[in-house]
Design a protein around this motif. Structure first.
Motif, mmCIF file in Angstrom:
data_model
loop_
_atom_site.group_PDB
_atom_site.id
_atom_site.type_symbol
_atom_site.label_atom_id
_atom_site.label_comp_id
_atom_site.label_asym_id
_atom_site.label_seq_id
_atom_site.Cartn_x
_atom_site.Cartn_y
_atom_site.Cartn_z
ATOM 1 N N ALA A 235 0.970 -1.422 -0.273
ATOM 2 C CA ALA A 235 0.218 -0.003 -0.105
ATOM 3 C C ALA A 235 1.297 1.046 -0.165
ATOM 4 O O ALA A 235 2.064 1.415 0.370
ATOM 5 C CB ALA A 235 -1.273 0.145 1.258
ATOM 6 N N SER A 236 -0.075 2.618 -0.218
ATOM 7 C CA SER A 236 0.907 3.607 -0.490
ATOM 8 C C SER A 236 0.630 4.480 0.235
ATOM 9 O O SER A 236 -1.610 4.772 0.050
ATOM 10 C CB SER A 236 1.496 4.044 -2.097
ATOM 11 O OG SER A 236 2.020 2.983 -2.678
ATOM 12 N N TYR A 237 1.193 6.085 0.299
ATOM 13 C CA TYR A 237 0.031 6.744 1.690
ATOM 14 C C TYR A 237 0.505 8.037 1.239
ATOM 15 O O TYR A 237 1.995 8.241 2.023
ATOM 16 C CB TYR A 237 0.094 6.467 3.456
ATOM 17 C CG TYR A 237 0.228 4.784 3.348
ATOM 18 C CD1 TYR A 237 -1.022 4.371 3.313
ATOM 19 C CD2 TYR A 237 1.370 3.615 3.460
ATOM 20 C CE1 TYR A 237 -1.241 3.402 3.715
ATOM 21 C CE2 TYR A 237 0.673 2.602 4.292
ATOM 22 C CZ TYR A 237 -0.614 2.377 4.020
ATOM 23 O OH TYR A 237 -0.363 1.043 4.540
ATOM 24 N N PRO A 238 0.336 8.844 0.820
ATOM 25 C CA PRO A 238 0.963 10.606 0.228
ATOM 26 C C PRO A 238 1.110 11.253 1.556
ATOM 27 O O PRO A 238 -0.092 12.478 1.279
ATOM 28 C CB PRO A 238 -0.502 10.713 -0.595
ATOM 29 C CG PRO A 238 -1.595 10.372 -0.339
ATOM 30 C CD PRO A 238 -1.593 8.809 0.547
ATOM 31 N N LEU A 249 -3.796 -0.295 12.486
ATOM 32 C CA LEU A 249 -3.681 0.794 12.781
ATOM 33 C C LEU A 249 -2.309 1.541 12.144
ATOM 34 O O LEU A 249 -1.302 1.109 13.165
ATOM 35 C CB LEU A 249 -4.319 1.395 13.721
ATOM 36 C CG LEU A 249 -6.361 1.336 13.857
ATOM 37 C CD1 LEU A 249 -7.305 1.859 14.771
ATOM 38 C CD2 LEU A 249 -6.874 1.189 12.243
ATOM 39 N N LEU A 250 -2.011 2.569 11.741
ATOM 40 C CA LEU A 250 -0.609 3.541 11.525
ATOM 41 C C LEU A 250 -1.618 4.873 11.600
ATOM 42 O O LEU A 250 -2.914 5.729 11.429
ATOM 43 C CB LEU A 250 -0.731 3.480 9.849
ATOM 44 C CG LEU A 250 -0.479 1.726 9.930
ATOM 45 C CD1 LEU A 250 -1.270 0.874 8.963
ATOM 46 C CD2 LEU A 250 1.025 2.051 8.641
ATOM 47 N N ALA A 251 -0.776 5.348 12.478
ATOM 48 C CA ALA A 251 -0.371 6.764 12.708
ATOM 49 C C ALA A 251 -0.808 7.220 11.362
ATOM 50 O O ALA A 251 1.037 7.252 10.969
ATOM 51 C CB ALA A 251 0.538 7.552 14.327
ATOM 52 N N GLY A 261 -3.726 11.458 12.848
ATOM 53 C CA GLY A 261 -4.980 10.354 13.039
ATOM 54 C C GLY A 261 -4.985 9.625 13.111
ATOM 55 O O GLY A 261 -3.204 8.697 12.625
ATOM 56 N N TYR A 262 -5.437 8.020 12.174
ATOM 57 C CA TYR A 262 -5.046 7.161 12.699
ATOM 58 C C TYR A 262 -6.150 6.313 10.922
ATOM 59 O O TYR A 262 -6.871 6.965 11.279
ATOM 60 C CB TYR A 262 -5.521 5.910 13.824
ATOM 61 C CG TYR A 262 -4.577 6.174 15.195
ATOM 62 C CD1 TYR A 262 -3.860 5.385 15.289
ATOM 63 C CD2 TYR A 262 -4.963 6.859 15.861
ATOM 64 C CE1 TYR A 262 -2.727 5.488 16.154
ATOM 65 C CE2 TYR A 262 -3.735 7.758 16.877
ATOM 66 C CZ TYR A 262 -2.744 7.044 17.102
ATOM 67 O OH TYR A 262 -1.978 6.886 17.807
ATOM 68 N N GLY A 267 -5.226 2.211 4.203
ATOM 69 C CA GLY A 267 -5.275 3.756 3.829
ATOM 70 C C GLY A 267 -6.280 4.956 4.199
ATOM 71 O O GLY A 267 -6.395 5.427 4.143
ATOM 72 N N ASN A 268 -7.201 3.705 4.489
ATOM 73 C CA ASN A 268 -9.334 4.001 5.379
ATOM 74 C C ASN A 268 -8.696 4.794 6.414
ATOM 75 O O ASN A 268 -8.514 3.993 7.398
ATOM 76 C CB ASN A 268 -9.775 3.168 5.063
ATOM 77 C CG ASN A 268 -9.688 2.602 3.720
ATOM 78 O OD1 ASN A 268 -10.013 3.124 2.370
ATOM 79 N ND2 ASN A 268 -9.943 1.221 3.486
#
Length: 637
Positions: A235-238, A249-251, A261-262, A267-268
């Motif tokens: 997964a990629s997170y911008p 969960l990821l901060a 946030g989390y 990525g949702n």
């Protein structure tokens, strides 16, 4: 928990400790770090272990042996470390400058001089002490540092990496983060496999450990990714920041100056950004911060984002077993001084009032606490345990296999399951009879602790009193106003560095730490005492009257800086000359010259030390001087 680091005696070579603070998820994490060491030669000529374990034996095949525990012993050859068995008997003789805990692979890292090696439970070297540093073993591997850089060895000491790296972390799930400098300058990160080969090339600007088959990396500014052990992007997170996964969960932080946030691993967004700091979830809960303007307000949330402990505390720590330490600032106007803690559960109930200076992690249903000048155990309800040891002083206790380890007032002791003490550090150091150096403790409050030496057995009692008074002053034993919260802590300790003939050399160490600072400042003093006359000697007393010892020593130091690669850390042009009263000590055949941190080198190098054989000073040493005669008699050229 001490993670293998003991708070016992100050050693030669003395580690340079300090605190390091770094940001993570908007919170500032503070840890204790070993910045470096001053070089010193080992002080033992005999090595009772003296064996190297055969590389043909496998780690799994090592025969069982009783578990061993590190202990420190004050001796006339310095403060030395060895190991005891569970009954408190010495199993490996004190001979190391430092000894760490035995690890699950039944190896322990030990230090001789300024080098580290590893021994087995029989005291035999598995890894010779040839490395500057050896990290704790994980998955049968350790990252070591030598003059070339970071490398990986297995638990038989075999090198695995074909080349050195700028950094190698610990192995997790078959992968270890490594770093090498990129073409444009900044370090880039990748992952090594258990064979020491590059499983994932260095293409990330940040990289974290693997957990549950996944790791978070930063691929470029403003973009993170979740990868598998082969480096495949899951997964990629911008985002400007993404923390490690916890409970799925990821901060995250959208903008560099935004709130946290989390999100889930796809990525949702699960908990919208509204925190100024956020740590990973664990067992369904996460510590977050809502404070503004550098004033923390910690709370505990569940996976819906609802608070189970309201954000109203200056500090908060997870303790395990469903318990949390919540802290209120000792002085709200100076929160950096520290907090007083209460015990809470993960449902938000306070189980004690705010009375503890420390609360340790829970293990087997109990945690050690310090309250005032007492360290004891509490159960999960916050009630004092009656069946476990209670000790005067402040520190921590922890279950350690079959024993209880107590690190209290910077002294290490052990108790068995019944509460019987099986090891107590010695307070008397016998020299050549009738002389004894006795350790005395001075602790006017919990932020000021000094162990200082007092000499016994001198024939001239008045001289003995005078010497002991001077040792107290030099050890910073001084009045401390009662009931006043200081802005800094101070700890002091000592070692017998050298004893021969009538000469006793004592090293007095101090560490001044201003609360909230990145690190404290260490100090040293060396006292050369004639046990017959009570005289104390300075550097000039070693040389003939009128001799140019300052220039001679300065020339030798300068030559070492210019020609010996081990002094490459010295600031260019920083050394000019030594002072007439330069920091020094003598040993049997050499003069040791030292410099305080920052004077000629970075803080991390500690006290740069130059060893000058007396043979290089033979023409200016005063063979008829009282100083020389106190430990050598007449000098033979």
């Amino acid at each position: 928990m001490t993670n293998g680091w003991h708070s016992g005696y100050r050693l030669r070579p003395a580690p340079v400790y300090g605190t390091v603070s770094f940001p993570y998820g908007g919170l500032r994490i503070t840890v204790v770090a070993l910045f470096g060491q001053s070089a010193a030669a080992p002080r033992l000529s005999a090595n009772p272990i003296g064996q190297v374990r055969s590389a043909s034996a496998s780690a799994a095949a090592r025969p069982a042996a009783p578990f061993l525990y590190p202990v420190a012993v004050k001796t006339a050859s310095g403060n030395l470390w060895g190991y005891i068995d569970e009954s408190g008997r010495i199993a490996v003789a004190p001979q190391f400058d430092y000894a760490y805990d035995f690890q699950p692979n039944r190896l322990a890292i030990v230090q001789r001089g300024d080098k580290q090696g590893a021994i087995d439970l029989y005291g035999r070297y598995v890894v010779r002490p040839i490395y500057d540093s050896i990290s704790p073993f994980s998955e049968g591997r350790s990252a070591v540092i030598d003059g070339q850089g970071f490398k990986v060895i297995d638990d038989l000491g075999h090198p695995l990496t074909p080349k050195p790296y700028g950094y190698i972390g610990s192995y997790r799930e078959g992968r270890a983060v490594f770093a090498e400098r990129g073409e444009d300058g900044p370090s880039m990160y990748g992952y090594l496999d258990l064979q020491g080969k590059e499983a994932i090339p260095a293409r990330f600007s940040e990289a974290n450990d693997f957990a549950d088959g996944k790791a978070v990396v930063r691929t470029k500014d403003g973009e993170y990714a979740l990868i598998d052990p082969d480096g495949t992007t899951l997964a990629s997170y911008p985002y400007a920041f993404v923390g490690n996964p916890g409970d799925g969960l990821l901060a995250f932080r959208k903008e560099a100056d935004g709130k946290y946030g989390y999100m889930d691993e796809k990525g949702n967004v699960v908990i919208p950004p509204r925190f100024t700091g956020a740590l990973p979830f664990e067992d369904g809960y996460a510590i977050v911060d809502t404070g503004e303007d550098d004033k923390s307000r910690y709370g505990l949330i569940g996976k819906t984002g609802a608070f189970v402990i309201r954000p109203e505390y200056d500090d908060m720590n997870r303790l395990g077993e469903g318990r949390v330490a919540v802290g209120k600032a000792i002085d709200p106007s100076r929160p950096y001084i520290g907090s007083t803690y209460a015990l809470a559960d993960t449902e938000g109930r306070l189980l004690t009032d705010f009375r503890f200076s420390t609360i340790g992690e829970f293990d087997r249903g109990y945690a050690s606490v310090s309250e005032g000048e007492s360290t004891y155990w509490i159960d999960r309800g916050g009630r004092r345990a009656q069946n476990l040891p209670a000790l005067p002083g402040s520190g921590t206790m922890a279950f350690d296999h079959d024993l209880i380890r107590a690190d209290v007032d910077q002294r290490l002791s052990y108790f068995d399951k019944t509460g019987k003490q099986v090891w107590k550090p010695n307070a008397a150091i016998p020299l050549t009879p009738p002389y004894v150096v006795r350790e005395v403790k001075y602790k006017p409050n919990q932020d000021y602790l000094v162990y200082y030496p007092q000499i016994e057995g001198m024939t001239n009692r008045e001289a003995e009193r005078s010497v002991n008074d001077r040792l107290k002053r030099l050890s910073a034993v001084k009045p401390v106003p009662p009931g006043q919260q200081p802005d800094a802590s101070y700890t002091g300790d000592f070692a017998v560095l050298f004893a021969r003939g009538k000469l006793l050399v004592l090293e007095l160490d101090g560490y001044h730490y201003p609360f909230g600072a990145a690190h404290g400042m260490p100090s040293k003093a060396f006292v050369h005492i004639d046990l017959d006359s009570g005289a104390t000697y300075g550097l000039s007393d070693l040389f003939k009257p009128g001799s140019s010892y300052v220039k001679r020593i300065g020339d030798i130091v300068r030559r070492n800086i210019e020609t010996d690669p081990k002094y490459s850390y010295v600031f260019p042009g920083s050394f000019k000359e030594i002072a007439p009263d330069q920091l020094f000590y003598v040993t049997d055949d050499a003069l040791h010259i030292l410099f305080p941190p920052y004077e000629i080198a970075p803080y991390a190098t500690g006290f740069p030390e130059f060893v000058i054989p007396f043979s290089e000073l033979a023409d200016i040493v005063d063979p008829n001087g009282a100083f020389w005669k106190s430990f050598h008699g007449t000098y033979q050229r």
